[in-house]
Design a protein around this motif. Sequence first.
Motif, PDB file in Angstrom:
ATOM      1  N   ALA A 150       0.837  -1.206   0.000  1.00 25.60           N
ATOM      2  CA  ALA A 150       0.000   0.000   0.000  1.00 25.60           C
ATOM      3  C   ALA A 150       0.868   1.252   0.000  1.00 25.60           C
ATOM      4  O   ALA A 150       0.583   2.214  -0.721  1.00 25.60           O
ATOM      5  N   ALA A 151       1.916   1.252   0.793  1.00 18.06           N
ATOM      6  CA  ALA A 151       2.811   2.419   0.847  1.00 18.06           C
ATOM      7  C   ALA A 151       3.497   2.626  -0.499  1.00 18.06           C
ATOM      8  O   ALA A 151       3.610   3.768  -0.979  1.00 18.06           O
ATOM      9  N   VAL A 152       3.919   1.546  -1.130  1.00 16.80           N
ATOM     10  CA  VAL A 152       4.536   1.649  -2.460  1.00 16.80           C
ATOM     11  C   VAL A 152       3.522   2.178  -3.468  1.00 16.80           C
ATOM     12  O   VAL A 152       3.825   3.079  -4.259  1.00 16.80           O
ATOM     13  N   ALA A 153       2.300   1.649  -3.447  1.00 16.19           N
ATOM     14  CA  ALA A 153       1.249   2.100  -4.368  1.00 16.19           C
ATOM     15  C   ALA A 153       0.910   3.568  -4.142  1.00 16.19           C
ATOM     16  O   ALA A 153       0.525   4.273  -5.078  1.00 16.19           O
ATOM     17  N   ASP A 154       1.062   4.031  -2.904  1.00 12.25           N
ATOM     18  CA  ASP A 154       0.784   5.432  -2.562  1.00 12.25           C
ATOM     19  C   ASP A 154       2.006   6.326  -2.802  1.00 12.25           C
ATOM     20  O   ASP A 154       1.973   7.502  -2.468  1.00 12.25           O
ATOM     21  N   SER A 155       3.075   5.752  -3.365  1.00 12.50           N
ATOM     22  CA  SER A 155       4.335   6.482  -3.611  1.00 12.50           C
ATOM     23  C   SER A 155       4.929   7.045  -2.329  1.00 12.50           C
ATOM     24  O   SER A 155       5.520   8.122  -2.323  1.00 12.50           O
ATOM     25  N   ASN A 156       4.760   6.320  -1.242  1.00 15.34           N
ATOM     26  CA  ASN A 156       5.278   6.737   0.052  1.00 15.34           C
ATOM     27  C   ASN A 156       6.438   5.812   0.422  1.00 15.34           C
ATOM     28  O   ASN A 156       6.299   4.882   1.202  1.00 15.34           O
ATOM     29  N   SER A 157       7.597   6.100  -0.180  1.00 16.74           N
ATOM     30  CA  SER A 157       8.750   5.208   0.010  1.00 16.74           C
ATOM     31  C   SER A 157       9.242   5.205   1.459  1.00 16.74           C
ATOM     32  O   SER A 157       9.720   4.183   1.954  1.00 16.74           O
ATOM     33  N   ALA A 158       9.103   6.310   2.165  1.00 18.12           N
ATOM     34  CA  ALA A 158       9.535   6.357   3.570  1.00 18.12           C
ATOM     35  C   ALA A 158       8.692   5.403   4.409  1.00 18.12           C
ATOM     36  O   ALA A 158       9.218   4.678   5.264  1.00 18.12           O
ATOM     37  N   LYS A 159       7.394   5.407   4.173  1.00 15.08           N
ATOM     38  CA  LYS A 159       6.496   4.523   4.927  1.00 15.08           C
ATOM     39  C   LYS A 159       6.754   3.064   4.536  1.00 15.08           C
ATOM     40  O   LYS A 159       6.756   2.182   5.400  1.00 15.08           O
ATOM     41  N   ALA A 160       7.011   2.802   3.255  1.00 12.63           N
ATOM     42  CA  ALA A 160       7.314   1.440   2.804  1.00 12.63           C
ATOM     43  C   ALA A 160       8.578   0.936   3.497  1.00 12.63           C
ATOM     44  O   ALA A 160       8.636  -0.213   3.951  1.00 12.63           O
ATOM     45  N   MET A 161       9.588   1.809   3.600  1.00 10.43           N
ATOM     46  CA  MET A 161      10.829   1.432   4.266  1.00 10.43           C
ATOM     47  C   MET A 161      10.574   1.179   5.757  1.00 10.43           C
ATOM     48  O   MET A 161      11.084   0.220   6.339  1.00 10.43           O
ATOM     49  N   GLU A 162       9.762   2.026   6.365  1.00  8.10           N
ATOM     50  CA  GLU A 162       9.444   1.853   7.790  1.00  8.10           C
ATOM     51  C   GLU A 162       8.814   0.482   8.035  1.00  8.10           C
ATOM     52  O   GLU A 162       9.214  -0.235   8.954  1.00  8.10           O
ATOM     53  N   TYR A 163       7.826   0.112   7.200  1.00  9.54           N
ATOM     54  CA  TYR A 163       7.183  -1.192   7.353  1.00  9.54           C
ATOM     55  C   TYR A 163       8.166  -2.322   7.075  1.00  9.54           C
ATOM     56  O   TYR A 163       8.159  -3.341   7.762  1.00  9.54           O
ATOM     57  N   SER A 164       9.019  -2.155   6.062  1.00  8.33           N
ATOM     58  CA  SER A 164      10.014  -3.191   5.739  1.00  8.33           C
ATOM     59  C   SER A 164      10.962  -3.410   6.904  1.00  8.33           C
ATOM     60  O   SER A 164      11.289  -4.553   7.249  1.00  8.33           O
ATOM     61  N   CYS A 165      11.401  -2.329   7.514  1.00  4.33           N
ATOM     62  CA  CYS A 165      12.330  -2.444   8.648  1.00  4.33           C
ATOM     63  C   CYS A 165      11.655  -3.080   9.862  1.00  4.33           C
ATOM     64  O   CYS A 165      12.261  -3.904  10.554  1.00  4.33           O
ATOM     65  N   LYS A 166      10.406  -2.708  10.122  1.00  8.26           N
ATOM     66  CA  LYS A 166       9.682  -3.322  11.240  1.00  8.26           C
ATOM     67  C   LYS A 166       9.482  -4.812  10.980  1.00  8.26           C
ATOM     68  O   LYS A 166       9.637  -5.629  11.889  1.00  8.26           O
ATOM     69  N   ALA A 167       9.143  -5.160   9.735  1.00  3.33           N
ATOM     70  CA  ALA A 167       8.955  -6.574   9.393  1.00  3.33           C
ATOM     71  C   ALA A 167      10.269  -7.326   9.521  1.00  3.33           C
ATOM     72  O   ALA A 167      10.295  -8.459  10.031  1.00  3.33           O
ATOM     73  N   ALA A 178      14.155  -7.545   4.913  1.00  3.07           N
ATOM     74  CA  ALA A 178      15.471  -7.044   5.315  1.00  3.07           C
ATOM     75  C   ALA A 178      16.155  -6.353   4.138  1.00  3.07           C
ATOM     76  O   ALA A 178      16.759  -5.280   4.300  1.00  3.07           O
ATOM     77  N   ALA A 179      16.023  -6.935   2.946  1.00  4.67           N
ATOM     78  CA  ALA A 179      16.636  -6.328   1.758  1.00  4.67           C
ATOM     79  C   ALA A 179      15.975  -4.996   1.429  1.00  4.67           C
ATOM     80  O   ALA A 179      16.658  -4.005   1.128  1.00  4.67           O
ATOM     81  N   GLN A 180      14.634  -4.948   1.497  1.00  6.15           N
ATOM     82  CA  GLN A 180      13.916  -3.690   1.227  1.00  6.15           C
ATOM     83  C   GLN A 180      14.318  -2.630   2.242  1.00  6.15           C
ATOM     84  O   GLN A 180      14.505  -1.468   1.897  1.00  6.15           O
ATOM     85  N   CYS A 181      14.421  -3.013   3.491  1.00  6.44           N
ATOM     86  CA  CYS A 181      14.814  -2.081   4.548  1.00  6.44           C
ATOM     87  C   CYS A 181      16.217  -1.544   4.266  1.00  6.44           C
ATOM     88  O   CYS A 181      16.449  -0.334   4.305  1.00  6.44           O
ATOM     89  N   GLY A 182      17.144  -2.446   3.966  1.00  5.18           N
ATOM     90  CA  GLY A 182      18.520  -2.038   3.694  1.00  5.18           C
ATOM     91  C   GLY A 182      18.629  -1.147   2.474  1.00  5.18           C
ATOM     92  O   GLY A 182      19.333  -0.125   2.503  1.00  5.18           O
ATOM     93  N   GLN A 183      17.904  -1.484   1.415  1.00  4.67           N
ATOM     94  CA  GLN A 183      17.930  -0.653   0.210  1.00  4.67           C
ATOM     95  C   GLN A 183      17.374   0.734   0.497  1.00  4.67           C
ATOM     96  O   GLN A 183      17.902   1.743   0.044  1.00  4.67           O
ATOM     97  N   GLY A 184      16.293   0.770   1.263  1.00  2.00           N
ATOM     98  CA  GLY A 184      15.696   2.061   1.612  1.00  2.00           C
ATOM     99  C   GLY A 184      16.622   2.909   2.450  1.00  2.00           C
ATOM    100  O   GLY A 184      16.731   4.119   2.250  1.00  2.00           O
ATOM    101  N   GLN A 185      17.321   2.268   3.378  1.00  2.00           N
ATOM    102  CA  GLN A 185      18.258   3.007   4.222  1.00  2.00           C
ATOM    103  C   GLN A 185      19.435   3.525   3.397  1.00  2.00           C
ATOM    104  O   GLN A 185      19.894   4.647   3.606  1.00  2.00           O
ATOM    105  N   LEU A 186      19.902   2.736   2.458  1.00  2.03           N
ATOM    106  CA  LEU A 186      20.992   3.188   1.594  1.00  2.03           C
ATOM    107  C   LEU A 186      20.564   4.378   0.740  1.00  2.03           C
ATOM    108  O   LEU A 186      21.303   5.350   0.595  1.00  2.03           O
TER     109      LEU A 186
END
Length: 192
Positions: A150-167, A178-186
């Motif tokens: 949903a965050a990706v579909a809403d173009s909210n990459s920060a929120k997508a990264m937040e959910y990825s990191c929590k997951a 973990a990969a999505q979280c790491g990519q987002g942090q990079l």
Amino acid sequence: SVWLKVCNMEMVKSQSKPPAEILAAANDILAIDPKNKLALSETVVQYDALGDKDKKIDAMLKTYQADPSNSKLQIPLVNALAEAGKFEMARPLVEKLLQENQGDVGLSKLYWLILNATKDWKTMLKVGDQLVVIDTAQADSDYFDRSINAAVADSNSAKAMEYSCKAASKFATNAESAAQCGQGQLRGGQGR
């Protein structure tokens, strides 16, 4: 009179007649009294027995309209509408139910799923965040997958990264999160 027709419907039911005959008896009542709760309820049961989901939903809507304060009718109606993919019809009903039953986990999750189906990403994310505060057990892998999407579909990459990191922190074996979280942090300059 209506009373005689109700007696006839009950007699037809007690004789275990086929659903079509019971429906005919119920419809005789509804022709005179369109809001007769007994006949409306019976049409729901018989259309269900026939497997006619559209007519069952229509009968459920009529039953609800005849008695909108009956909470026993509301949740099954919302569920039937959602199961039939009639999310736009289900949404106002579940919103009304949530106003009357704030903090109800089951209703909140149902609303969250309906928001997902209607692609109302912003509201879905907000409701999902509230849902996992009410009941932390709701923060399962399905919750995170749907929230990330949903965050990706809403173009909210920060929120997508937040959910990825929590997951990733909750489900250490989930390499994708973990990969999505790491990519987002990079991308955000946090991985340096």
